[in-house]
Design a protein around this motif. Structure first.
Motif, PDB file in Angstrom:
ATOM      1  N   ILE A  47       3.146 -11.140   7.247  1.00 34.66           N
ATOM      2  CA  ILE A  47       4.559 -10.753   7.375  1.00 34.66           C
ATOM      3  C   ILE A  47       5.386 -11.735   6.566  1.00 34.66           C
ATOM      4  CG2 ILE A  47       6.500 -10.469   8.977  1.00 34.66           C
ATOM      5  CD1 ILE A  47       4.280 -10.157  11.212  1.00 34.66           C
ATOM      6  N   ASP A  48       6.272 -11.198   5.729  1.00 28.94           N
ATOM      7  CA  ASP A  48       7.106 -12.042   4.878  1.00 28.94           C
ATOM      8  C   ASP A  48       8.534 -11.516   4.893  1.00 28.94           C
ATOM      9  OD1 ASP A  48       7.262 -14.121   2.614  1.00 28.94           O
ATOM     10  OD2 ASP A  48       8.104 -12.331   1.668  1.00 28.94           O
ATOM     11  N   VAL A  49       9.493 -12.381   5.208  1.00 31.48           N
ATOM     12  CA  VAL A  49      10.911 -12.035   5.150  1.00 31.48           C
ATOM     13  C   VAL A  49      11.553 -13.057   4.225  1.00 31.48           C
ATOM     14  CG1 VAL A  49      13.051 -11.695   6.451  1.00 31.48           C
ATOM     15  CG2 VAL A  49      10.839 -11.184   7.545  1.00 31.48           C
ATOM     16  N   TRP A  71      -1.035  -9.274  -1.380  1.00 34.48           N
ATOM     17  CA  TRP A  71      -0.441  -7.937  -1.415  1.00 34.48           C
ATOM     18  C   TRP A  71       1.028  -7.999  -0.985  1.00 34.48           C
ATOM     19  CZ3 TRP A  71      -1.738  -3.133  -3.088  1.00 34.48           C
ATOM     20  CH2 TRP A  71      -3.048  -2.942  -3.509  1.00 34.48           C
ATOM     21  N   ALA A  72       1.339  -8.766   0.044  1.00 36.75           N
ATOM     22  CA  ALA A  72       2.727  -8.893   0.494  1.00 36.75           C
ATOM     23  C   ALA A  72       3.594  -9.472  -0.624  1.00 36.75           C
ATOM     24  CB  ALA A  72       2.807  -9.761   1.750  1.00 36.75           C
ATOM     25  N   ARG A  73       3.101 -10.480  -1.302  1.00 35.83           N
ATOM     26  CA  ARG A  73       3.854 -11.084  -2.412  1.00 35.83           C
ATOM     27  C   ARG A  73       4.119 -10.050  -3.505  1.00 35.83           C
ATOM     28  NH1 ARG A  73       2.569 -12.771  -7.360  1.00 35.83           N
ATOM     29  NH2 ARG A  73       0.333 -12.396  -7.027  1.00 35.83           N
ATOM     30  N   ARG A  74       3.078  -9.327  -3.888  1.00 35.15           N
ATOM     31  CA  ARG A  74       3.192  -8.360  -4.973  1.00 35.15           C
ATOM     32  C   ARG A  74       4.096  -7.177  -4.602  1.00 35.15           C
ATOM     33  NH1 ARG A  74      -2.409  -6.900  -5.189  1.00 35.15           N
ATOM     34  NH2 ARG A  74      -1.884  -5.433  -6.822  1.00 35.15           N
ATOM     35  N   ASN A  77       7.648  -8.318  -4.766  1.00 32.02           N
ATOM     36  CA  ASN A  77       8.096  -8.377  -6.164  1.00 32.02           C
ATOM     37  C   ASN A  77       8.615  -7.025  -6.646  1.00 32.02           C
ATOM     38  OD1 ASN A  77       7.477 -11.091  -6.391  1.00 32.02           O
ATOM     39  ND2 ASN A  77       5.558 -10.762  -7.477  1.00 32.02           N
ATOM     40  N   VAL A  78       8.026  -5.934  -6.135  1.00 34.95           N
ATOM     41  CA  VAL A  78       8.500  -4.599  -6.498  1.00 34.95           C
ATOM     42  C   VAL A  78       9.923  -4.396  -5.982  1.00 34.95           C
ATOM     43  CG1 VAL A  78       8.147  -2.111  -6.081  1.00 34.95           C
ATOM     44  CG2 VAL A  78       6.220  -3.568  -6.743  1.00 34.95           C
ATOM     45  N   VAL A  79      10.185  -4.799  -4.743  1.00 30.65           N
ATOM     46  CA  VAL A  79      11.546  -4.683  -4.199  1.00 30.65           C
ATOM     47  C   VAL A  79      12.507  -5.548  -5.010  1.00 30.65           C
ATOM     48  CG1 VAL A  79      13.031  -5.090  -2.194  1.00 30.65           C
ATOM     49  CG2 VAL A  79      10.761  -4.096  -1.876  1.00 30.65           C
ATOM     50  N   ALA A  80      12.101  -6.749  -5.357  1.00 30.96           N
ATOM     51  CA  ALA A  80      12.970  -7.636  -6.142  1.00 30.96           C
ATOM     52  C   ALA A  80      13.302  -7.010  -7.492  1.00 30.96           C
ATOM     53  CB  ALA A  80      12.294  -8.996  -6.330  1.00 30.96           C
ATOM     54  N   HIS A  81      12.344  -6.343  -8.102  1.00 29.19           N
ATOM     55  CA  HIS A  81      12.560  -5.754  -9.429  1.00 29.19           C
ATOM     56  C   HIS A  81      13.392  -4.472  -9.380  1.00 29.19           C
ATOM     57  CE1 HIS A  81      11.589  -5.246 -13.691  1.00 29.19           C
ATOM     58  NE2 HIS A  81      11.530  -3.952 -13.414  1.00 29.19           N
ATOM     59  N   PHE A  82      13.059  -3.575  -8.448  1.00 29.36           N
ATOM     60  CA  PHE A  82      13.680  -2.252  -8.423  1.00 29.36           C
ATOM     61  C   PHE A  82      14.796  -2.106  -7.388  1.00 29.36           C
ATOM     62  CE2 PHE A  82       9.471  -1.454 -10.227  1.00 29.36           C
ATOM     63  CZ  PHE A  82       9.792  -0.695 -11.343  1.00 29.36           C
ATOM     64  N   SER A 134       1.736  -6.481   5.255  1.00 33.01           N
ATOM     65  CA  SER A 134       0.540  -6.019   4.577  1.00 33.01           C
ATOM     66  C   SER A 134      -0.652  -6.171   5.511  1.00 33.01           C
ATOM     67  CB  SER A 134       0.301  -6.822   3.296  1.00 33.01           C
ATOM     68  OG  SER A 134      -0.852  -6.347   2.633  1.00 33.01           O
ATOM     69  N   GLY A 135      -1.419  -5.093   5.638  1.00 30.73           N
ATOM     70  CA  GLY A 135      -2.613  -5.135   6.475  1.00 30.73           C
ATOM     71  C   GLY A 135      -2.994  -3.783   7.034  1.00 30.73           C
ATOM     72  N   LEU A 136      -2.041  -2.861   7.075  1.00 28.12           N
ATOM     73  CA  LEU A 136      -2.289  -1.498   7.536  1.00 28.12           C
ATOM     74  C   LEU A 136      -2.361  -0.583   6.314  1.00 28.12           C
ATOM     75  CD1 LEU A 136       0.415  -1.439  10.361  1.00 28.12           C
ATOM     76  CD2 LEU A 136      -2.054  -1.758  10.662  1.00 28.12           C
ATOM     77  N   PRO A 137      -2.745   0.684   6.486  1.00 27.70           N
ATOM     78  CA  PRO A 137      -2.590   1.622   5.371  1.00 27.70           C
ATOM     79  C   PRO A 137      -1.124   1.634   4.927  1.00 27.70           C
ATOM     80  CG  PRO A 137      -3.936   2.594   7.099  1.00 27.70           C
ATOM     81  CD  PRO A 137      -3.367   1.311   7.657  1.00 27.70           C
ATOM     82  N   GLN A 138      -0.883   1.878   3.637  1.00 24.64           N
ATOM     83  CA  GLN A 138       0.454   1.659   3.087  1.00 24.64           C
ATOM     84  C   GLN A 138       1.574   2.424   3.777  1.00 24.64           C
ATOM     85  OE1 GLN A 138       1.263   2.883  -0.910  1.00 24.64           O
ATOM     86  NE2 GLN A 138      -0.218   4.570  -0.851  1.00 24.64           N
ATOM     87  N   ARG A 139       1.335   3.644   4.196  1.00 22.92           N
ATOM     88  CA  ARG A 139       2.389   4.418   4.871  1.00 22.92           C
ATOM     89  C   ARG A 139       2.702   3.788   6.229  1.00 22.92           C
ATOM     90  NH1 ARG A 139       3.704   9.804   7.126  1.00 22.92           N
ATOM     91  NH2 ARG A 139       5.084  10.801   5.620  1.00 22.92           N
ATOM     92  N   ALA A 140       1.683   3.303   6.910  1.00 22.39           N
ATOM     93  CA  ALA A 140       1.873   2.641   8.205  1.00 22.39           C
ATOM     94  C   ALA A 140       2.580   1.295   8.026  1.00 22.39           C
ATOM     95  CB  ALA A 140       0.531   2.456   8.905  1.00 22.39           C
ATOM     96  N   ASP A 141       2.242   0.552   6.976  1.00 23.81           N
ATOM     97  CA  ASP A 141       2.975  -0.688   6.665  1.00 23.81           C
ATOM     98  C   ASP A 141       4.465  -0.375   6.502  1.00 23.81           C
ATOM     99  OD1 ASP A 141       0.897  -2.587   6.675  1.00 23.81           O
ATOM    100  OD2 ASP A 141       0.691  -2.630   4.490  1.00 23.81           O
ATOM    101  N   HIS A 142       4.753   0.642   5.697  1.00 22.22           N
ATOM    102  CA  HIS A 142       6.150   1.032   5.454  1.00 22.22           C
ATOM    103  C   HIS A 142       6.854   1.374   6.766  1.00 22.22           C
ATOM    104  CE1 HIS A 142       9.617   2.950   3.497  1.00 22.22           C
ATOM    105  NE2 HIS A 142       9.477   3.879   4.430  1.00 22.22           N
ATOM    106  N   GLU A 143       6.218   2.205   7.566  1.00 19.13           N
ATOM    107  CA  GLU A 143       6.853   2.660   8.801  1.00 19.13           C
ATOM    108  C   GLU A 143       7.044   1.531   9.819  1.00 19.13           C
ATOM    109  OE1 GLU A 143       8.079   6.347   9.727  1.00 19.13           O
ATOM    110  OE2 GLU A 143       8.551   5.217   7.903  1.00 19.13           O
TER     111      GLU A 143
END
Length: 165
Positions: A47-49, A71-74, A77-82, A134-143
């Motif tokens: 978990i990263d905030v 994975w959390a870092r990467r 980085n997507v949020v920081a960029h977009f 990061s640690g669950l399937p991506q849709r579950a991470d998002h939710e």
């Protein structure tokens, strides 16, 4: 899963999940909520905030690996960029049949367009950082992140949740 419908839903999430103000105490509350819920559900997460450039909360639960941390870092980085959810960017790439490298020249070693990172938005200021799991399937991470933001902002998660896949 309907990509177009999910993209519309994510846009609604991004518009609704806006803090009136955000500080280190709020970051701690958000991170701690995620930590406690993940622990109760037996989820091995990183978990990263953070605001851009400054980590405010980090936790790796039992069973999380260095890969989860990377994975959390990467994803962050997507949020920081977009300035958008990493899941939304990933779905857009999927729709386009492209990758971040192909379309934007962003290396996979630094950017991951998979669900789990969400923009921290403050009214009047815009996107100031990200919250990532990061640690669950991506849709579950998002939710899980959306559920946490709803809890912090006292919004009804059921109204903002993605449709069942």
């Amino acid at each position: 899963m309907d990509i177009a419908h999910d993209l519309q839903s994510i846009l609604a999430q991004e518009k609704a999940l806006v803090f009136p103000r955000f500080d280190t105490d709020r970051a701690w509350q958000l991170g701690a909520w995620l930590h406690e819920v993940a622990k109760a559900r037996g989820a091995a997460l990183a978990i990263d905030v953070r605001t851009f450039g400054q980590p405010l909360f980090f936790s790796a639960l039992e069973g999380a690996t260095p890969d989860n941390v990377d994975w959390a870092r990467r994803k962050g980085n997507v949020v920081a960029h977009f300035r958008r959810s990493s899941y939304a960017i990933g779905l857009r790439m999927q729709q386009a049949g492209a990758t971040l490298v192909d379309k934007h020249g962003l290396p996979a070693s630094e950017y991951a367009s998979h669900g789990g990172a969400f923009p921290l938005t403050v009214a009047g200021a815009g996107v100031i950082g990200s919250v990532t799991v990061s640690g669950l399937p991506q849709r579950a991470d998002h939710e899980l992140v959306v559920e946490a933001l709803c809890a912090q902002l006292e919004l009804d998660y059921g109204k903002l949740a993605l449709a069942k896949a």
